[in-house]
Write an enzyme that holds these catalytic residues in place. Sequence first.
Site, PDB file in Angstrom:
ATOM      1  N   LEU A 108      38.476 -41.187  10.306  1.00 38.28           N
ATOM      2  CA  LEU A 108      38.939 -39.562   9.926  1.00 38.28           C
ATOM      3  C   LEU A 108      37.477 -38.572  10.552  1.00 38.28           C
ATOM      4  O   LEU A 108      37.881 -37.366  10.466  1.00 38.28           O
ATOM      5  CB  LEU A 108      39.447 -39.070   8.631  1.00 38.28           C
ATOM      6  CG  LEU A 108      40.235 -39.771   8.407  1.00 38.28           C
ATOM      7  CD1 LEU A 108      41.176 -39.625   6.822  1.00 38.28           C
ATOM      8  CD2 LEU A 108      41.900 -39.940   9.270  1.00 38.28           C
ATOM      9  N   GLY A 109      36.513 -38.914   9.478  1.00 38.05           N
ATOM     10  CA  GLY A 109      34.486 -37.713  10.128  1.00 38.05           C
ATOM     11  C   GLY A 109      34.487 -38.417   9.131  1.00 38.05           C
ATOM     12  O   GLY A 109      34.159 -39.322   8.511  1.00 38.05           O
ATOM     13  N   GLU A 110      33.074 -37.504   9.650  1.00 34.77           N
ATOM     14  CA  GLU A 110      31.303 -38.242   9.048  1.00 34.77           C
ATOM     15  C   GLU A 110      30.605 -37.282   8.103  1.00 34.77           C
ATOM     16  O   GLU A 110      30.622 -35.675   9.135  1.00 34.77           O
ATOM     17  CB  GLU A 110      31.322 -38.713  10.042  1.00 34.77           C
ATOM     18  CG  GLU A 110      29.299 -39.303   9.848  1.00 34.77           C
ATOM     19  CD  GLU A 110      28.636 -40.555  10.757  1.00 34.77           C
ATOM     20  OE1 GLU A 110      27.756 -41.040   9.831  1.00 34.77           O
ATOM     21  OE2 GLU A 110      29.646 -40.496  11.352  1.00 34.77           O
ATOM     22  N   GLY A 111      30.224 -37.603   6.925  1.00 38.54           N
ATOM     23  CA  GLY A 111      29.670 -36.212   6.588  1.00 38.54           C
ATOM     24  C   GLY A 111      28.115 -36.246   5.535  1.00 38.54           C
ATOM     25  O   GLY A 111      27.375 -37.380   6.487  1.00 38.54           O
ATOM     26  N   GLY A 112      27.340 -35.563   5.369  1.00 40.80           N
ATOM     27  CA  GLY A 112      26.425 -36.331   4.595  1.00 40.80           C
ATOM     28  C   GLY A 112      26.679 -37.038   3.906  1.00 40.80           C
ATOM     29  O   GLY A 112      25.651 -38.065   3.207  1.00 40.80           O
ATOM     30  N   PHE A 113      27.888 -37.276   3.485  1.00 46.01           N
ATOM     31  CA  PHE A 113      27.917 -38.258   2.246  1.00 46.01           C
ATOM     32  C   PHE A 113      28.302 -39.477   3.036  1.00 46.01           C
ATOM     33  O   PHE A 113      27.563 -40.512   2.449  1.00 46.01           O
ATOM     34  CB  PHE A 113      29.347 -37.884   1.503  1.00 46.01           C
ATOM     35  CG  PHE A 113      29.776 -39.010   0.750  1.00 46.01           C
ATOM     36  CD1 PHE A 113      30.646 -40.644   0.980  1.00 46.01           C
ATOM     37  CD2 PHE A 113      29.673 -38.742  -1.109  1.00 46.01           C
ATOM     38  CE1 PHE A 113      30.580 -40.996   0.049  1.00 46.01           C
ATOM     39  CE2 PHE A 113      30.339 -40.005  -2.077  1.00 46.01           C
ATOM     40  CZ  PHE A 113      30.939 -40.631  -1.507  1.00 46.01           C
ATOM     41  N   GLY A 114      28.974 -39.627   4.268  1.00 48.03           N
ATOM     42  CA  GLY A 114      29.025 -40.634   4.840  1.00 48.03           C
ATOM     43  C   GLY A 114      30.455 -40.795   5.692  1.00 48.03           C
ATOM     44  O   GLY A 114      30.599 -40.167   6.135  1.00 48.03           O
TER      45      GLY A 114
ATOM     46  N   ASP B  78      29.550 -25.235  -2.304  1.00 42.76           N
ATOM     47  CA  ASP B  78      30.515 -25.931  -1.009  1.00 42.76           C
ATOM     48  C   ASP B  78      31.369 -24.797  -0.304  1.00 42.76           C
ATOM     49  O   ASP B  78      31.557 -26.022   0.093  1.00 42.76           O
ATOM     50  CB  ASP B  78      29.333 -26.612  -0.871  1.00 42.76           C
ATOM     51  CG  ASP B  78      29.243 -27.805   0.101  1.00 42.76           C
ATOM     52  OD1 ASP B  78      28.328 -26.304   1.210  1.00 42.76           O
ATOM     53  OD2 ASP B  78      28.900 -29.023   0.570  1.00 42.76           O
TER      54      ASP B  78
END
Length: 416
Positions: A96-102, A220
């Site tokens: 679905l997506g990717e960010g700083g968390f993983g 945030d």
Amino acid sequence: MPSRRWKPMTARSCCTVEGQTVLGTLSRCRPSRSEFSKKVAELPSFRRLSFSDLSSSSSARFNNEDLAHSIGAGLYAFQLSELRAITHDFSSNFLLGEGGFGTVHKGYVDDKMRPGLRAQAVAVKLLDIEGLQGHREWLAEVIFLGKLRHPHLVKLIGYCCEDEERLLVYEFMPRGSLENHLFRRMSVALPWNTRLKIAIGAARGLAFLHGAETPVIYRDFKASNILLDSDFTAKLSDFGLAKMGPEGEDTHVTTRVMGTQGYAAPEYVMTGHLTTRSDVYSFGVVLLELLTGRRSVDKNKPKSEEKLVDWARPYLTSSRKLRFIMDPRLAGQYSVKGAREAASLALQCISPMPKDRPRMPAVVEALESLQHLKDMAVSCGAWPATPISGRTALSAKNKLEAMADTRRRPMPFRLS
């Protein structure tokens, strides 16, 4: 795809702040897996952890039994094997997506997996412990969303904590993030009333957090963290950076500067002083994004237009100026009065002086009063919404007059 979290850097040497390894005083160095395991193992028992502990240097070493005991009923403890199964081993086809968390993957749970758990689509967030966020942020998500429930906060269904693995399971939000709808070229433009609905929902979520017994500072707030359900109801997600607000006689919380460029309040960036008014500033930036269709920071724009707040501020004081910066994808289908009032509210929210910013309940009330306005710009002569000046304006006017004059004159005919 959500943007990666921005980390301001002012130094190259590593040091330790609040019991964590950081770069300078602002951003985190990446731990190795062995360092991660060692740090978690040295932390005190989770049974003593509470909201206030998340604002101090303590964190937790725990097992699922400890976590369930502290959070109480309402969250499900999943096994890693179960989450692998429902996401087809975290397949890229379910990404679905990717960010700083993983990474975040879509999955499906049935009503046989846990008593009381209904069959539904879910979003599974997998912690990358070598990424920009870490165990502490994962823990903050579990603590905050395990205890705070509201129609405009994304629902946390459960978690997984096995060895070094940290995962979170949320309700699936079929419309994705506000960021995708505003800034992806292939997406259908959001209508004015939908934008207003999203702004109201997000404002209600922030107002709820700020009004808690001990205020919660989201820290945030941005378009990629506003998720939308099938009816475009906005829900706040990603509480990894959330902090408890000041208590007693304290006026602010002093903390490391973390957040996303373009959204962070100037006083927080400069001093590290965090208050609920810092969230109000971020809300004002998102409101500007909804009005203009522009990102908070866009490096592809001319230098004078890169930062949305600086570029838009001079246009927010009147309807005549505002129409020049309204999102052209709206094609004039917006309330003139509603846009003017929303722009005025955004201007208050992005005030350089925190004390001049409104509180979120007042923001909610102001936005709700705009819901039923029907004075569309196209029917009020307030379109086009692109600035025309000087000779260009005169030339355009002359062309229009010439066209009108041509239509009025009879067409000449030829003799055969």
